[in-house]
Design a protein around this motif. Structure first.
Motif, short mmCIF file in Angstrom:
data_model
loop_
_atom_site.label_atom_id
_atom_site.label_comp_id
_atom_site.label_asym_id
_atom_site.label_seq_id
_atom_site.Cartn_x
_atom_site.Cartn_y
_atom_site.Cartn_z
N VAL A 195 0.85 -1.20 0.00
CA VAL A 195 0.00 0.00 0.00
C VAL A 195 0.87 1.24 0.00
O VAL A 195 0.66 2.18 -0.77
CB VAL A 195 -0.94 0.00 1.24
N HIS A 196 1.89 1.23 0.84
CA HIS A 196 2.71 2.43 0.97
C HIS A 196 4.07 2.06 1.57
O HIS A 196 4.15 1.23 2.47
CB HIS A 196 1.98 3.44 1.88
N VAL A 197 5.10 2.69 1.09
CA VAL A 197 6.43 2.50 1.66
C VAL A 197 6.91 3.85 2.19
O VAL A 197 6.99 4.81 1.42
CB VAL A 197 7.43 1.95 0.62
N ASP A 198 7.16 3.92 3.48
CA ASP A 198 7.60 5.19 4.09
C ASP A 198 9.07 5.05 4.49
O ASP A 198 9.41 4.29 5.40
CB ASP A 198 6.73 5.49 5.32
N VAL A 199 9.92 5.81 3.82
CA VAL A 199 11.36 5.69 4.07
C VAL A 199 11.89 6.88 4.87
O VAL A 199 13.11 6.98 5.09
CB VAL A 199 12.15 5.56 2.74
N THR A 200 10.99 7.77 5.28
CA THR A 200 11.42 9.04 5.91
C THR A 200 12.32 8.80 7.11
O THR A 200 13.41 9.36 7.20
CB THR A 200 10.18 9.84 6.35
N GLU A 201 11.85 7.96 8.01
CA GLU A 201 12.62 7.75 9.24
C GLU A 201 13.98 7.12 8.94
O GLU A 201 15.01 7.55 9.47
CB GLU A 201 11.81 6.85 10.20
N ALA A 202 13.96 6.13 8.08
CA ALA A 202 15.21 5.44 7.73
C ALA A 202 16.20 6.42 7.10
O ALA A 202 17.39 6.42 7.43
CB ALA A 202 14.93 4.29 6.78
N ARG A 203 15.71 7.26 6.20
CA ARG A 203 16.60 8.21 5.52
C ARG A 203 17.22 9.20 6.49
O ARG A 203 18.34 9.68 6.28
CB ARG A 203 15.81 8.99 4.46
N GLY A 204 16.48 9.50 7.56
CA GLY A 204 16.95 10.52 8.50
C GLY A 204 17.95 10.03 9.53
O GLY A 204 18.51 10.81 10.28
#
Lengths: 169, 758
Positions: B52-61
């Motif tokens: 449905v959705h892949v959220d990479v924000t936290e990992a990238r930060g």
């Protein structure tokens, strides 16, 4: 945070700063560059990381580096002497006990620990001693044969005292 | 080699053994590069789901994280696969097995990369997985792949099985199932990639086919083949698993290309067991008929290979079962139907035996049943039917040479006689039995054309370098190449250097698979060396004014034996302004592809054969089975290095016994429950007896010095022999592998009374 320790590896003293959760395997491979000790599973199942710790064969992935303060460690890099290969190493070559070679360092160290305790083991004793070291290539046949061959060689003077290997405490 | 010293047929130690016993061989995990980053793969925990959705924000930060990639970041093609490009490098819309890759992270330290991997948030819509391969074949089943779940269908039609069964006095019929197993090489998969200032990519990887890795990396990066160099590192076992799954190379390459920094991706053992290719589990049904006098009249079989989420080589694996499903026997009427079916499980790929061990368990079990019904000895019964020179196989191929299977059976009969005194245990609950398994394996891939190529550079001092694309994965092919070149060029082994596994310098020889290296690449090396020698002898013939066939090359000198004259290659080269002699050897086996409707053809130029004998002990109180003694007889054509051949066979016995007795991926609703060596049980040294190996050499005229190969033929009969030994011990027919204590114990509870004699 790191822990300072002094460990004797293959007869040489090393002062290391290690993270508290790092294993002896990490320290050997990452800090000392001794990559002959292999990582095959990191949970103590395969035996590829076997080293001698104070004369006993251990899975170095299950030993915290911080526990090894003052200890003596022998890795595959310390098995051969200045005068040449250890009789076990010679036997592994001669008997065709090496195929892919990934289990070989661990096998040799487990065998070394066995022969120091029991210089003339039976076939069954060798198999038992190596049962913590997995091999997928050889079916163990030629490895067992090599250890038995080297155990005969153990009757020659000087065997069991390769460079870096001191009497265990 | 000089004088009467030979390099072929001699058990020389493998050329890299010294490096290995010293711990100096460099495996992929031993590589470090300046500024190297560590990659980790984000994997699906669900066997079937929609992303449905892949959220990479936290990992990238996270501090230390240098890249987080999803499918949209793949610059070139997003799908890979050796036969069909159906496996996504990174999944974008759906996941098809537990472990399917969704994202890729990299950081300056391995632990940071692990943290970043766990910080990638993926929202899934969980779907009901397709797990049963038979149910998956129904048109109503949810589709794993867009084209339907039946990935391939292969047929064999010879004669008319109805006629064959009418001619039979006895018919046996049964169903069998075999499990999914892992290659379980001690070295897990890994790769290191680096991009140079010109943008050229170098990959170091443990691989069975670096040239294939190069193809896929080039496609995925969207660059030409010449801009990618793949170097095989010392490889810690393969058995088929390090072929056909180029993902780890692609991951390292993607990260290096994206960040400009050297990147390493190394699978953990759990990742290796959970996500990499496996042996196909099979559902098998066989029916076999024979006359009262013991001649086979018909074999009919239907089998379904569970190929998991992606095809990899599933079509070819099941095809091999079809062409080999009648065994190494003369059978006038044969009908085979084989299917590869998609399910939501780890993809099954190539594994030593390639579809033959599965069907061998079934047909060899039924041959024992037939022998019993006919009151014939199992070995005598097989000898009445076995292929011999001049026989036709089930594919209609006439075998003219190198059919040593009858001899393996005869020697097996001797071994069985030697084992018989050891049947007694002295304990009523421990029963022993002896079983026989016979099998065969076509050498090389079942298609045409297939080719191997090698270069030999002969230097002025008589030494030589061999360049060949076939890689050594631990089985010893580099040593074999050096033996062949030394034999042809008349020099000691240490005068030969072998270069393999570098796509920049070696020709593409296809994969180290299919028991093809000794026969195909060994021939290419022999031909190249022979050609280099021929050129040297022609030069010398001019010098001496004689015919080249009157000359011999040995230890860097060309000699005229009759006249006691000689000239060194150094002088000869100087005289003709030659620096070195380079020669190309190309070998292509003579075969014709199988007809898709009838399965008829000559798919392999030659076949390896084997008969194995197992003595097992069954504990009737627990169902535990122990291998007590084992004898293996394989027809290898010619053992170029007998010790290495024995080593292959001994390894196969351990692997095959594990297949029969202990190994298997255990699933719960599509999730693997045992991704560790504490729960996936490989046999240890303490579980195995010494193995007796007997080499049969029925020379193959088209093989190098008569050699065929042994890697797979040695694996195929093992489980069959063990399963037949269990029957002999306790009278229960194990139809479901592995024969773990629970399975054997359950079978013992339902067994019919034993014949009175044991």
């Amino acid at each position: 945070m790191s822990i300072s320790l002094c460990v004797i590896v293959n007869g040489n003293e090393h002062h290391l700063d290690v993270a508290p959760h790092h294993t002896l395997l990490d320290a050997l491979r990452e800090e000392l560059g001794l990559t002959g000790t292999k990582r095959g599973c990191e949970v103590g199942d395969c035996g590829a990381c076997t080293v001698l710790l104070n004369g006993k064969a251990v899975n170095s992935c299950l030993v915290l580096a911080a526990e090894t303060e003052g200890a003596e460690v022998v890795t595959i890099e310390g098995v051969a002497g200045r005068e040449g290969l250890h009789p076990l190493q010679e036997a592994f070559i001669r008997e065709g006990a090496v195929q892919c070679g990934f289990c070989t360092p661990g096998m040799i160290l487990s065998a070394l620990a066995l022969l120091r305790e029991n210089p003339r083991p039976s076939d069954a004793e060798v198999r038992q001693a190596l049962s913590g070291n997995l091999c997928r290539c050889t079916g163990y046949a030629k490895i067992v044969q090599a250890v038995l061959d080297a155990s005969d060689a153990s009757l020659v003077p000087g065997f069991g005292r390769p460079e870096g290997l001191r009497p265990s405490r | 080699m000089a004088d009467n010293q030979k390099a072929v047929g001699v058990s020389v130690p493998r050329i890299e053994a010294r490096e290995k016993v010293l711990g100096r061989s460099v495996y992929v995990d031993d590589l470090r590069r300046e500024g190297m980053i560590w990659g980790k793969v984000v994997r699906s925990p669900h066997p079937r789901a929609r992303i449905v959705h892949v959220d990479v924000t936290e990992a990238r930060g996270l501090p230390g994280v240098v890249a987080v990639l999803t499918a949209a970041d793949v610059p070139g093609d997003r799908y890979v696969g050796p036969l069909v490009k159906d496996q996504p490098i990174l999944c974008s819309s759906s996941v098809r097995f537990e472990g399917d890759a969704v994202a890729l992270v990299a950081a300056t330290a391995e632990e940071v990369a692990e943290t970043a991997r766990d910080a990638v948030r993926v929202e899934y819509e969980i779907l009901e997985p397709v797990l049963d391969p038979i149910a998956a074949m129904s048109p109503e089943a949810p589709q794993v792949q867009a084209g339907g779940n039946v990935a391939s269908y292969s047929k064999l039609r010879r004669g008319d099985v109805e006629v064959g069964f009418r001619a039979a006095d006895v018919i046996v019929e049964d169903s069998f199932s075999t499990q999914m197993i892992d290659h379980a090489y001690l070295e897990p998969e890994g790769a290191v990639a680096e991009v140079d200032a010109e943008g050229k990519v170098t990959i170091w990887v443990c691989s069975q086919y670096p040239h294939y890795d190069r193809q896929e990396v080039a496609r995925v990066l969207g660059v030409s083949l010449a801009r990618v160099r793949v170097i095989q590192t010392t490889t810690g076992g393969g058995f088929g698993g390090k072929f056909g799954s180029p993902l780890v190379s692609c991951y390292a390459a993607l990260l290096a290309a994206r960040t400009g920094r050297p990147a390493k991706v190394l699978y953990t053992r759990e990742e290796s067991l959970r996500t990499t290719v496996k042996r196909h589990p099979y559902r098998i049904h066989y029916k076999v008929g024979a006359t009262r006098s013991g001649k086979l009249t018909a074999v009919e079989a239907r089998f379904v290979g569970d190929t998991g989420a992606y095809l990899v080589v599933g079509r070819a694996v099941v095809g091999k079962s079809t062409s080999h499903g009648a065994g190494p026997y003369e059978v006038p009427h044969v009908k085979m139907d084989g299917y590869a079916v998609y399910t939501n499980k780890a993809p099954a790929g190539a594994m030593r035996g390639y579809g033959v061990p599965q069907v061998a368990v079934a047909y060899e079990s039924l041959l024992d049943e037939l022998a019993r019904k006919l009151n014939l000895d199992p070995i005598e019964f097989r000898l009445k039917n076995v292929l011999r020179e001049g026989s036709q196989t089930a594919t209609g191929q006439t075998l003219l040479h190198s059919v040593g299977v009858a001899e393996t059976l005869e020697r097996a009969a001797d071994a069985r006689r030697e084992m018989t005194p050891h049947l007694k245990t002295g304990k009523p609950y421990l029963k022993r039995g002896i079983g026989v398994g016979v099998s065969w394996h076509g050498i090389g891939a079942a298609r045409s054309p297939s080719q191997a190529t090698a270069y030999v550079n002969l230097c002025g001092d008589g030494s030589a370098t061999v360049l060949c694309g076939s890689v050594d994965i631990g089985q010893g092919s580099n040593t074999l190449f050096s033996q062949i070149a030394a034999e042809e060029l008349g020099v000691p082994l240490d005068q030969i250097s072998v270069v393999t596994g570098d796509t920049l310098t070696t020709p593409d020889c296809e994969a180290t698979t299919a028991t093809r290296v000794t026969y195909l690449s060994g021939n290419a090396v022999r031909l190249a060396a022979e050609k280099a020698k021929g050129t040297a002898l022609e030069l010398a013939a001019k010098h001496f004014g004689c015919l080249p066939e009157h000359l011999i090359l040995a230890r860097g000198k060309v000699q005229v034996p009759d006249a006691a004259l000689e000239i060194s290659l150094t002088d000869l080269f100087k005289k003709h302004a030659v620096q070195q002699i380079s020669a190309l050897g190309v070998f292509s086996p003579d075969c014709t592809p199988l007809d898709p409707e009838t399965g008829q053809g000559s798919p392999h130029a030659t076949y390896g054969f084997g008969t194995h004998v197992a003595l097992v002990e069954v504990d009737q109180e627990t169902g535990a089975v122990r291998l007590v003694d084992y004898a293996a007889f394989n027809d290898v054509g010619k053992a170029i290095n007998p010790q290495a051949v024995e080593g292959q066979i001994e390894g196969a016995v351990a692997m095959g016994t594990g297949y029969a007795l202990s190994e298997g991926m255990i699933f719960d609703r599509g999730k693997i429950l045992n991704p560790s060596f504490a729960t996936y049980l490989l046999l240890t040294a303490a579980d195995l007896p010494p193995v007796r190996v007997g080499l049969v050499e029925a020379p193959e005229p088209t093989g190098p010095y008569g050699a065929k190969g042994v890697g797979e033929p040695s694996m195929n009969p093992v489980a069959a022999a063990v399963i037949n030994a269990i029957y002999d011990a306790v009278g229960v027919r194990i139809r479901e592998l592995p024969a773990v204590p629970e399975t054997v114990f359950a079978a013992l509870k339902t067994r019919q009374p034993l014949p009175a004699d044991r």
